[in-house]
Design an enzyme around this catalytic site. Structure first.
Site, PDB file in Angstrom:
ATOM      1  N   ASN A  97     -45.687 -20.519  76.083  1.00 33.35           N
ATOM      2  CA  ASN A  97     -45.366 -19.242  76.754  1.00 33.35           C
ATOM      3  C   ASN A  97     -44.921 -20.333  78.401  1.00 33.35           C
ATOM      4  O   ASN A  97     -44.540 -18.989  79.160  1.00 33.35           O
ATOM      5  CB  ASN A  97     -45.290 -17.673  76.877  1.00 33.35           C
ATOM      6  CG  ASN A  97     -46.744 -17.590  77.489  1.00 33.35           C
ATOM      7  OD1 ASN A  97     -47.643 -18.317  77.676  1.00 33.35           O
ATOM      8  ND2 ASN A  97     -47.293 -16.596  77.522  1.00 33.35           N
ATOM      9  N   ASP A 170     -45.414  -7.070  75.769  1.00 38.84           N
ATOM     10  CA  ASP A 170     -46.080  -8.419  75.214  1.00 38.84           C
ATOM     11  C   ASP A 170     -47.724  -8.764  74.328  1.00 38.84           C
ATOM     12  O   ASP A 170     -46.797  -9.101  73.547  1.00 38.84           O
ATOM     13  CB  ASP A 170     -47.452  -8.759  76.575  1.00 38.84           C
ATOM     14  CG  ASP A 170     -46.917  -8.893  78.033  1.00 38.84           C
ATOM     15  OD1 ASP A 170     -46.041  -9.604  77.798  1.00 38.84           O
ATOM     16  OD2 ASP A 170     -46.812  -8.920  78.900  1.00 38.84           O
ATOM     17  N   GLY A 235     -36.214  15.769  66.105  1.00 38.32           N
ATOM     18  CA  GLY A 235     -37.149  16.191  65.611  1.00 38.32           C
ATOM     19  C   GLY A 235     -36.849  17.948  65.271  1.00 38.32           C
ATOM     20  O   GLY A 235     -36.595  18.442  66.422  1.00 38.32           O
TER      21      GLY A 235
END
Length: 406
Positions: A97, A170, A235
């Site tokens: 990475n 991450d 909601g």
């Protein structure tokens, strides 16, 4: 059986740093993969210094590199690059990475490695995906959360965007790559086929906010809004955090009544001693309670503030109403049941000492895998080179003497 032998024999050459890549390889190490971390001989993974106090490796590094081995290799030396290529030839998986284009500039990109090992599973974690207008940009967790839409749906309804506390950009990305590696590895065992896996942190965050996209489509294409402690779309009340006795920063309880189960509201009224409101037309349906949200929240808050958060959770939960006390990290760390169940374990590190940390939460045969120490920089160089490549002691000593291996 322990989870530590699930991936026994799987060799992973790990050229990752910080969190997104290391969280992926750590998950596989916990399940028995032999993860060999290639590091700069001088500084190692930059995560070793992230928040470090004194000469020892940072707890941040320990958290994401348990159960691995470290080999320190000088990649600025052609012999170091050749050594990594030799290791790649014997590996099942190679993962990196680095910054965009860096692995290719080193001469260790997929086009090179696949000629050495056609069956390798070559994995890359980047900030932005190939073809994105930002594919050359650097990214960390918070950048991925911003550009992946997560911040736009996080925060108070009338407030600015907010970064969630969890490092979804991450570790969330790392988990998607770990699952993909396992899929590719199963196929490789079956067919011998290699693979080139790529995941962008921005793209991974989109995966985690799929509900927000569903909401957008339901509302004629309007961007999903922030909903505070409620769910995307708001909601029906009561839903969210309500204040409890104590008045501390985390003295709250989360209470949720599902629109799919009208009994939640009726049960809650009985727990609160407000049977007088059962059947009240202002609160008789989810739509009615949404219209009278402020009144519903007032009624619930008047009850929760009379109890500490644990009591409120026990009373509501005991009546089969979804409820959860807002627990902080101190309270969770002090809950010994996490240690008893193996969710929180103590890493016995040779220089840092005992470090209690959260391990892999999935149980194999009733117990999570054991947390073993994160490696000291270059700790396993001789061992790995001997095991993976068959080098004798004299040849390894020569590599160390010439600075190729730290």
């Amino acid at each position: 059986m322990s989870g530590e032998n699930c991936l026994a024999g799987l060799r992973i050459l790990d050229l990752t740093q910080f969190e997104a890549g290391p969280s992926c390889t750590e998950a596989l190490a916990w399940m028995g993969a032999d993860v060999v971390k290639i590091e700069n001989p001088k500084i190692g993974d930059p995560g070793r210094a992230t928040g470090a106090r004194g000469p020892n490796d940072a707890l941040y590094f320990l958290q994401y590199n348990a159960n691995k081995r470290s080999v320190a290799v000088n990649l600025k030396d052609s012999r170091g690059l050749d050594l990594v290529k030799e290791l790649a030839a014997t590996a099942d998986v190679m993962i990196e990475n680095f910054a965009p284009g860096a692995i290719e500039r080193l001469g260790l990109g997929y086009a090179v490695i696949r000629t050495i090992n056609p069956a390798i599973i070559f994995c890359q974690v980047k900030g932005f995906g190939t073809g994105s207008p930002y594919e050359k940009n650097l990214a960390f967790d918070m950048i991925a959360q911003a550009c992946g839409g997560l911040m736009s749906i996080t925060g108070e309804e009338d407030g600015p965007p907010c970064k969630p506390g969890a490092t979804i950009g991450d570790t969330g990305t790392g988990m998607l790559m770990a699952v993909s590696i396992l899929g590719a590895y199963v196929r490789r065992l079956r067919t011998g086929q290699g693979e080139h896996l790529q995941v962008a942190m921005q793209d991974a965050v989109l995966h985690y906010i799929r509900n927000a996209f569903a909401y957008m489509e339901r509302t004629d294409g309007q961007a999903a809004p922030r909903a505070g402690s409620k769910t995307v779309g708001g909601g029906n009340p009561p839903i969210g955090v309500y204040p409890c006795k104590g008045g501390g920063p985390n003295d709250y309880v989360y209470i949720y009544t599902s629109a799919a189960n009208p009994e939640h509201w009726t049960r809650l009224l009985k727990v609160m001693g407000r049977e007088d409101l059962v059947g009240d037309p202002r609160f008789a349906s989810p739509d009615a309670r949404t219209e009278h949200r402020a009144e519903v929240d007032r009624v619930v808050s008047e009850w929760t503030i009379r109890h500490d958060k644990h009591t409120a959770m026990d009373l509501a939960g005991g009546a089969t109403i979804p409820a959860g006390a807002v627990l902080d990290t101190r309270e969770l760390a002090d809950d010994t049941t996490f240690e008893q169940r193996g969710i929180r374990q103590t890493m016995k590190h040779p220089t840092v000492g005992d470090y209690p940390m959260i391990g892999w939460p999935v149980r194999f045969g009733g117990r999570p895998p054991e947390v073993k120490p994160a490696p000291i920089l270059g700790e396993h160089g001789e061992q790995v080179i001997s095991e993976w490549l068959g080098y004798d002691a004299a040849r390894i000593a020569n590599l160390k003497a010439s600075g190729v291996v730290g």
